[in-house]
Scaffold this motif. Structure first.
Motif, short mmCIF file in Angstrom:
data_model
loop_
_atom_site.label_atom_id
_atom_site.label_comp_id
_atom_site.label_asym_id
_atom_site.label_seq_id
_atom_site.Cartn_x
_atom_site.Cartn_y
_atom_site.Cartn_z
N ALA A 31 62.80 -61.79 -36.58
CA ALA A 31 61.93 -61.53 -37.74
C ALA A 31 60.64 -62.32 -37.60
CB ALA A 31 62.65 -61.90 -39.03
N ARG A 32 59.51 -61.69 -37.92
CA ARG A 32 58.21 -62.32 -37.73
C ARG A 32 57.58 -62.81 -39.04
NH1 ARG A 32 56.01 -60.62 -32.83
NH2 ARG A 32 54.32 -62.08 -33.28
N VAL A 33 58.05 -62.27 -40.17
CA VAL A 33 57.61 -62.71 -41.49
C VAL A 33 58.83 -62.67 -42.40
CG1 VAL A 33 56.15 -62.21 -43.50
CG2 VAL A 33 55.26 -61.80 -41.20
N ILE A 34 58.94 -63.68 -43.28
CA ILE A 34 59.99 -63.68 -44.30
C ILE A 34 59.32 -63.65 -45.67
CG2 ILE A 34 61.93 -64.93 -45.33
CD1 ILE A 34 62.53 -64.00 -42.48
N GLN A 35 59.82 -62.77 -46.54
CA GLN A 35 59.36 -62.77 -47.93
C GLN A 35 60.51 -63.20 -48.83
OE1 GLN A 35 58.38 -59.60 -51.38
NE2 GLN A 35 57.17 -59.25 -49.53
N TYR A 36 60.25 -64.19 -49.68
CA TYR A 36 61.23 -64.63 -50.66
C TYR A 36 61.01 -63.83 -51.94
CZ TYR A 36 63.56 -67.55 -54.15
OH TYR A 36 64.37 -67.99 -55.16
N ARG A 37 62.01 -63.05 -52.30
CA ARG A 37 61.93 -62.17 -53.47
C ARG A 37 63.10 -62.47 -54.39
NH1 ARG A 37 63.80 -56.88 -54.85
NH2 ARG A 37 62.28 -55.66 -56.05
N ASP A 38 62.80 -63.01 -55.56
CA ASP A 38 63.83 -63.33 -56.54
C ASP A 38 63.28 -63.00 -57.93
OD1 ASP A 38 66.49 -65.36 -56.94
OD2 ASP A 38 65.10 -65.23 -58.62
N LYS A 39 63.92 -62.09 -58.62
CA LYS A 39 63.41 -61.61 -59.91
C LYS A 39 64.06 -62.32 -61.10
CE LYS A 39 60.60 -58.50 -58.24
NZ LYS A 39 59.13 -58.64 -58.39
N SER A 40 64.80 -63.39 -60.85
CA SER A 40 65.44 -64.13 -61.94
C SER A 40 64.39 -64.97 -62.66
CB SER A 40 66.55 -65.03 -61.40
OG SER A 40 65.99 -66.16 -60.73
N SER A 41 64.81 -65.63 -63.75
CA SER A 41 63.90 -66.49 -64.50
C SER A 41 64.22 -67.96 -64.30
CB SER A 41 63.97 -66.13 -66.00
OG SER A 41 65.31 -66.25 -66.47
N ASP A 42 65.03 -68.26 -63.29
CA ASP A 42 65.42 -69.65 -63.01
C ASP A 42 64.37 -70.30 -62.11
OD1 ASP A 42 66.60 -72.04 -62.28
OD2 ASP A 42 68.61 -71.20 -62.09
N ASN A 43 63.35 -70.88 -62.74
CA ASN A 43 62.24 -71.44 -61.98
C ASN A 43 62.63 -72.59 -61.08
OD1 ASN A 43 60.49 -69.62 -63.23
ND2 ASN A 43 59.95 -71.03 -64.88
N ALA A 44 63.56 -73.40 -61.53
CA ALA A 44 63.99 -74.55 -60.73
C ALA A 44 64.70 -74.08 -59.45
CB ALA A 44 64.91 -75.45 -61.54
N ALA A 45 65.55 -73.07 -59.59
CA ALA A 45 66.26 -72.53 -58.43
C ALA A 45 65.28 -71.86 -57.47
CB ALA A 45 67.34 -71.55 -58.87
N GLN A 46 64.31 -71.14 -58.01
CA GLN A 46 63.32 -70.48 -57.17
C GLN A 46 62.54 -71.50 -56.35
OE1 GLN A 46 61.13 -68.25 -60.09
NE2 GLN A 46 62.39 -66.42 -59.85
N LEU A 47 62.11 -72.59 -56.98
CA LEU A 47 61.35 -73.60 -56.26
C LEU A 47 62.21 -74.27 -55.20
CD1 LEU A 47 58.75 -75.16 -55.86
CD2 LEU A 47 59.48 -76.72 -57.70
N ARG A 48 63.44 -74.57 -55.53
CA ARG A 48 64.37 -75.19 -54.58
C ARG A 48 64.60 -74.28 -53.36
NH1 ARG A 48 68.16 -75.84 -57.99
NH2 ARG A 48 69.43 -74.02 -57.50
N GLN A 49 64.84 -73.01 -53.63
CA GLN A 49 65.09 -72.07 -52.54
C GLN A 49 63.84 -71.83 -51.71
OE1 GLN A 49 66.99 -68.50 -54.10
NE2 GLN A 49 68.33 -69.73 -55.41
N ALA A 50 62.70 -71.68 -52.38
CA ALA A 50 61.45 -71.44 -51.66
C ALA A 50 61.11 -72.61 -50.74
CB ALA A 50 60.32 -71.17 -52.64
#
Length: 206
Positions: A31-50
């Motif tokens: 894979a040459r590019v990764i896109q992180y796509r998460d439509k939840s509203s859990d901002n803390a989890a999104q930042l941790r995962q990103a």
């Protein structure tokens, strides 16, 4: 240059406890590019995962793009953001993330929108859905000849998205897609690394 397999995460197929392992497998498969796509509203989890994905992608010298959220891209240190037509505008994202950020724009089935995005400074455009998509079942269908028309008129990379698989991707690449964005066909595979290798190899015979 943006070229090859563009892998997009999915909260159902790449939940947090599997996220790093599955994305790592995709990267090892080419894979040459990764896109992180998460439509939840859990901002803390999104930042941790990103942030975890940024660290992983840096080891592979691969850009991490954040879906629809320039603020999350900035906070996580991601390489850029992908914007839909109803999301934050390109000028705002550019001002926030800087000149080096990679900013992509969804253009659905519209060459006019793509030309406009290019003029406004987008780094790539995405067309689709080209095939029925499990991720966006109601998405409007884009015609295959659009890729060829876009290739003649655009100077920036073109991403094809929507129901893409090993079987149907070659026709998109032949028509002019620089990248194929894949979710379901890649991350639902029993062996993500091996499947990524198959998808990435399609560009070797272009």
């Amino acid at each position: 240059m943006l070229h090859g397999l563009y892998a997009i995460t999915d909260a159902r197929l790449t939940p947090e406890h599997l996220l790093i392992a599955k994305v790592s497998a995709a990267l090892r498969g080419g894979a040459r590019v990764i896109q992180y796509r998460d439509k939840s509203s859990d901002n803390a989890a999104q930042l941790r995962q990103a942030r975890a994905l940024v660290a992983l992608c840096q080891r592979f010298e691969c850009p991490l793009i954040i879906n629809d959220d320039p603020q999350l891209a900035l906070a996580s240190g991601a390489a850029g953001v992908h914007l839909g037509q109803g999301d934050s505008n390109l000028a705002h994202a550019r001002a926030l993330l800087g000149t080096d950020a990679i900013i992509g724009i969804t253009c659905h089935d519209s060459l006019e929108l793509a030309l406009q995005a290019q003029q406004q400074g987008a780094d790539y455009v995405a067309f689709g859905a080209f095939f029925p998509s499990a991720s966006k079942p109601g998405a409007k269908t884009a015609p295959l000849p659009l890729l060829h028309q876009a290739r003649q008129q655009l100077q920036i990379p073109i991403v094809a998205i929507g129901g893409i698989s090993v079987d149907n991707a070659p026709q998109l690449i032949t028509q002019g897609a620089d990248m194929i964005a894949v979710i379901q066909d890649l991350f639902a595979a029993a062996d993500v690394k091996q499947h990524a290798q198959k998808l990435a190899a399609l560009f070797d015979v272009r």
